[in-house]
Design an enzyme around this catalytic site. Structure first.
Site, short mmCIF file in Angstrom:
data_model
loop_
_atom_site.label_atom_id
_atom_site.label_comp_id
_atom_site.label_asym_id
_atom_site.label_seq_id
_atom_site.Cartn_x
_atom_site.Cartn_y
_atom_site.Cartn_z
N CYS A 121 0.81 -1.23 0.00
CA CYS A 121 0.00 0.00 0.00
C CYS A 121 0.84 1.27 0.00
O CYS A 121 0.37 2.33 -0.36
CB CYS A 121 -0.94 0.01 1.20
SG CYS A 121 -2.02 -1.41 1.21
N HIS A 270 -3.95 7.15 1.35
CA HIS A 270 -4.15 5.80 0.82
C HIS A 270 -5.55 5.35 1.22
O HIS A 270 -5.99 5.56 2.35
CB HIS A 270 -3.09 4.86 1.40
CG HIS A 270 -3.40 3.42 1.22
ND1 HIS A 270 -3.72 2.88 -0.02
CD2 HIS A 270 -3.47 2.40 2.11
CE1 HIS A 270 -3.95 1.59 0.13
NE2 HIS A 270 -3.83 1.26 1.41
N ASN A 300 -10.03 -0.95 -1.78
CA ASN A 300 -8.59 -0.74 -1.60
C ASN A 300 -7.86 -1.28 -2.83
O ASN A 300 -7.82 -2.50 -3.04
CB ASN A 300 -8.14 -1.45 -0.32
CG ASN A 300 -6.67 -1.23 0.00
OD1 ASN A 300 -5.92 -0.70 -0.81
ND2 ASN A 300 -6.26 -1.64 1.19
N1 ACO Z 1 -18.81 -9.66 6.46
C1 ACO Z 1 -19.41 -10.09 7.58
N2 ACO Z 1 -18.76 -10.49 8.68
C2 ACO Z 1 -17.42 -10.46 8.62
C3 ACO Z 1 -16.71 -10.03 7.48
C4 ACO Z 1 -17.46 -9.62 6.36
N3 ACO Z 1 -16.88 -9.18 5.23
N4 ACO Z 1 -15.40 -10.11 7.73
C5 ACO Z 1 -15.26 -10.57 8.98
N5 ACO Z 1 -16.49 -10.79 9.52
C6 ACO Z 1 -16.83 -11.30 10.85
C7 ACO Z 1 -15.72 -12.09 11.47
O1 ACO Z 1 -15.73 -13.43 11.00
C8 ACO Z 1 -16.05 -11.99 12.92
O2 ACO Z 1 -17.05 -12.91 13.23
P1 ACO Z 1 -17.01 -13.70 14.63
O3 ACO Z 1 -17.12 -12.64 15.69
O4 ACO Z 1 -18.22 -14.58 14.53
O5 ACO Z 1 -15.71 -14.43 14.66
C9 ACO Z 1 -16.65 -10.60 13.05
O6 ACO Z 1 -17.05 -10.21 11.73
C10 ACO Z 1 -15.70 -9.58 13.60
O7 ACO Z 1 -14.50 -9.71 12.87
P2 ACO Z 1 -13.27 -8.79 13.14
O8 ACO Z 1 -12.15 -9.20 12.26
O9 ACO Z 1 -13.00 -8.73 14.63
O10 ACO Z 1 -13.87 -7.41 12.66
P3 ACO Z 1 -13.29 -5.98 12.87
O11 ACO Z 1 -14.28 -5.19 13.60
O12 ACO Z 1 -11.88 -5.98 13.33
O13 ACO Z 1 -13.29 -5.45 11.38
C11 ACO Z 1 -11.82 -5.05 9.52
C12 ACO Z 1 -12.49 -6.09 10.38
C13 ACO Z 1 -12.87 -4.24 8.79
C14 ACO Z 1 -10.95 -5.76 8.50
C15 ACO Z 1 -11.00 -4.12 10.44
O14 ACO Z 1 -10.22 -4.86 11.34
C16 ACO Z 1 -10.13 -3.24 9.63
O15 ACO Z 1 -10.60 -2.43 8.88
N6 ACO Z 1 -8.80 -3.32 9.78
C17 ACO Z 1 -7.90 -2.61 8.96
C18 ACO Z 1 -7.52 -3.52 7.84
C19 ACO Z 1 -7.21 -2.82 6.54
O16 ACO Z 1 -7.56 -1.72 6.28
N7 ACO Z 1 -6.52 -3.57 5.72
C20 ACO Z 1 -6.27 -3.10 4.42
C21 ACO Z 1 -4.98 -3.52 3.95
S1 ACO Z 1 -3.68 -2.74 4.78
C22 ACO Z 1 -3.74 -1.24 4.25
O17 ACO Z 1 -3.99 -0.99 3.13
C23 ACO Z 1 -3.55 -0.23 5.29
#
Ligand code: ACO
Length: 343
Positions: A121, A270, A300
C-alpha cells in the site's frame, strides 16, 4: 536546483462493478452491505475480467498520464512500477508495461529501464521517493510511476476469506515525475518500515526455505494450502498501527517542512479504510472539504489508490496548480510514508 514535479496524472479502472451485495449474491460470501460499509466505507469495487493482467490495467493509465504531461513514451527515462499483484512471479510487471508502452506497435522502440517496487500500500510513495531522487540528481528528466493491482484474481472469494476479500479492488493509477527549474514540485518524502510486523498482513504462497518451495505431489503438481495461497491479515493490528504510523509520519513531514496540517490544501490518503482515514483526519483537525476519498467506489486498490485519487481530483477541479498536497499511506510490511507536494 532542478525540482521534480508531477507533470501528468492518469488512471484506469476495469468496467465491471462489484457491489457489496454482489459479493454475497454472485460469489456466495456470507456478508452484508451494512457490515462492510460500517467498518470500511466501501460500497463497491471493480474486478478485471479473466485474461486481464496488471500491466494491461497499467497501460491506459500510463498513456493517460503521458498525454496529460504532453509527452510520448520515447520521452521517458525510466519506468517505476509499484504493485503486489504483478503479472507473474518474475520478471516484474515493469518490463511487461515497457514492452506494451514503448516497444510494441511503434516505429520508435525505446528500451527505457523498468524498476519494480514491492511495498504494497505504500508502494506509490516509495516509488515517488525514487522517481524524485532520479529527477533531482539529473539522472532522469521524465519518470513514469505507476501503481496498479489485479487483486480480484488472488482473493479468497468464499466466506472463509471474507475479512480480506471484501476490502480489495482492481485498478491502476500513474503519474509522470518531470524535471523543472520552477520552484514547485515534491518538497519532501518520508518513509518508514517495521519488519517486526511482516507477517501481520501477508500473502506467502511459497516458502523458499522448503525443498521444493511449493509442496509437490507425485505427478509434479504444486499444491498450495489455503493459508499460504490467500492473503492473511490481523485486521485489528493493522488498524491500530495504521492510525499510529500515519499520524506519526504526517507530523514528521509537517515538522520537516516547517508547516502545520492547516497549511495543506488537499489531503490524499491511501484508501484502505475510510474509518482509519477519518480517525487520522479527526486527530489532525482536518476540515472535511480538504480530505478527499473514493474508497466507496473502488475499495482498496493498494499501490494504485493515491495516483487514482490524484487523477480524479485533477479532473474534478479539486486539485489545482499552486495547491499544497499531502499524500499519506500505510500498508503491509508494515510500511508507511508521506509526501508533501506543491502542485
Ligand atoms: N462480512 C461479515 N462479517 C465479517 C466479514 C465480512 N466481510 N469479515 C469478517 N467478519 C466477521 C468475522 O468473522 C467476525 O465474526 P465472529 O465474531 O463470529 O468471529 C466478526 O465479523 C468480527 O471480525 P473482526 O475481524 O473482529 O472485525 P473488525 O471489527 O476488526 O473489522 C476489519 C475487520 C474491517 C478488517 C478491520 O479490522 C479493519 O478495517 N482493519 C484494517 C484492515 C485494513 O484496512 N486492511 C487493508 C490492507 S492494509 C492497508 O492498506 C492499510
Amino acid at each position: 536546483m532542478v525540482q521534480a514535479y508531477i507533470s501528468g496524472t492518469g488512471f484506469h479502472v476495469p468496467p465491471t462493478r462489484v457491489t457489496n451485495d454482489d459479493l454475497r449474491t454472485r460469489y456466495g460470501l456470507e456478508t452484508t452491505d451494512e457490515w462492510i460499509v460500517q467498518r470500511t466505507g466501501i460500497r463497491e469495487r471493480r474486478f478485471a475480467e479473466p485474461g486481464v493482467t496488471t500491466s494491461d490495467l497499467a497501460l491506459p493509465a500510463a498513456r493517460d498520464a503521458l498525454a496529460r504531461a504532453g509527452l510520448k513514451p520515447s520521452d521517458l527515462d525510466m519506468i517505476i512500477f509499484a504493485t503486489l499483484s504483478p503479472d507473474h512471479c518474475f520478471p516484474g510487471a515493469g518490463v511487461y508495461l515497457q514492452r506494451k508502452l514503448c516497444l510494441e506497435g511503434t516505429d520508435e522502440p525505446h528500451f527505457v529501464p523498468a524498476l519494480d517496487v514491492r511495498n504494497q500500500c505504500t508502494g506509490f510513495l516509495y516509488g515517488l521517493g525514487c522517481a524524485t531522487s532520479m529527477v533531482r540528481s539529473g539522472a532522469c528528466r521524465h519518470v513514469l510511476l505507476v501503481g496498479a493491482e489485479t487483486h480480484s484474481a488472488a482473493l479468497d472469494l468464499s466466506s472463509r476469506g471474507r475479512q480480506v476479500a471484501s476490502l480489495f479492488g482492481d485498478g491502476a493509477g500513474a503519474v509522470v515525475v518531470s524535471a523543472t527549474e520552477e520552484d514547485r514540485g515534491v518538497r519532501g518524502w518520508y518513509l518508514g518500515a517495521d519488519g517486526r510486523h511482516a507477517d501481520v498482513l501477508a500473502q506467502k504462497i511459497w516458502d523458499i526455505s522448503k525443498r521444493p518451495f511449493i509442496p509437490q505431489d507425485a505427478d509434479g503438481w504444486g499444491r498450495v494450502a489455503p493459508e499460504m495461497m490467500w492473503a492473511q491479515m490481523d485486521g485489528k493490528v493493522v488498524f491500530k498501527n495504521a492510525v499510529e504510523r500515519m499520524l506519526g509520519v504526517v507530523m514528521q513531514a509537517c515538522w520537516s517542512q516547517g508547516i502545520g496540517p492547516a497549511d495543506i490544501d488537499l489531503w490524499v490518503f491511501h484508501q484502505a479504510n475510510l474509518r482509519i482515514n477519518q480517525y487520522v483526519a479527526q486527530q489532525l483537525g482536518l476540515p472535511e472539504e480538504k480530505f478527499v476519498h473514493n474508497i466507496e467506489r473502488y475499495g482498496n486498490t493498494t499501490a494504485a489508490t493515491i495516483p487514482i485519487l490524484l487523477a480524479e481530483c485533477e479532473r474534478d477541479g479539486k486539485l489545482k496548480r499552486g495547491m499544497k498536497v499531502a499524500m499519506v499511506a500505510f500498508g503491509s510490511g508494515f510500511t508507511w510514508g508521506a509526501a508533501i507536494v506543491d502542485w
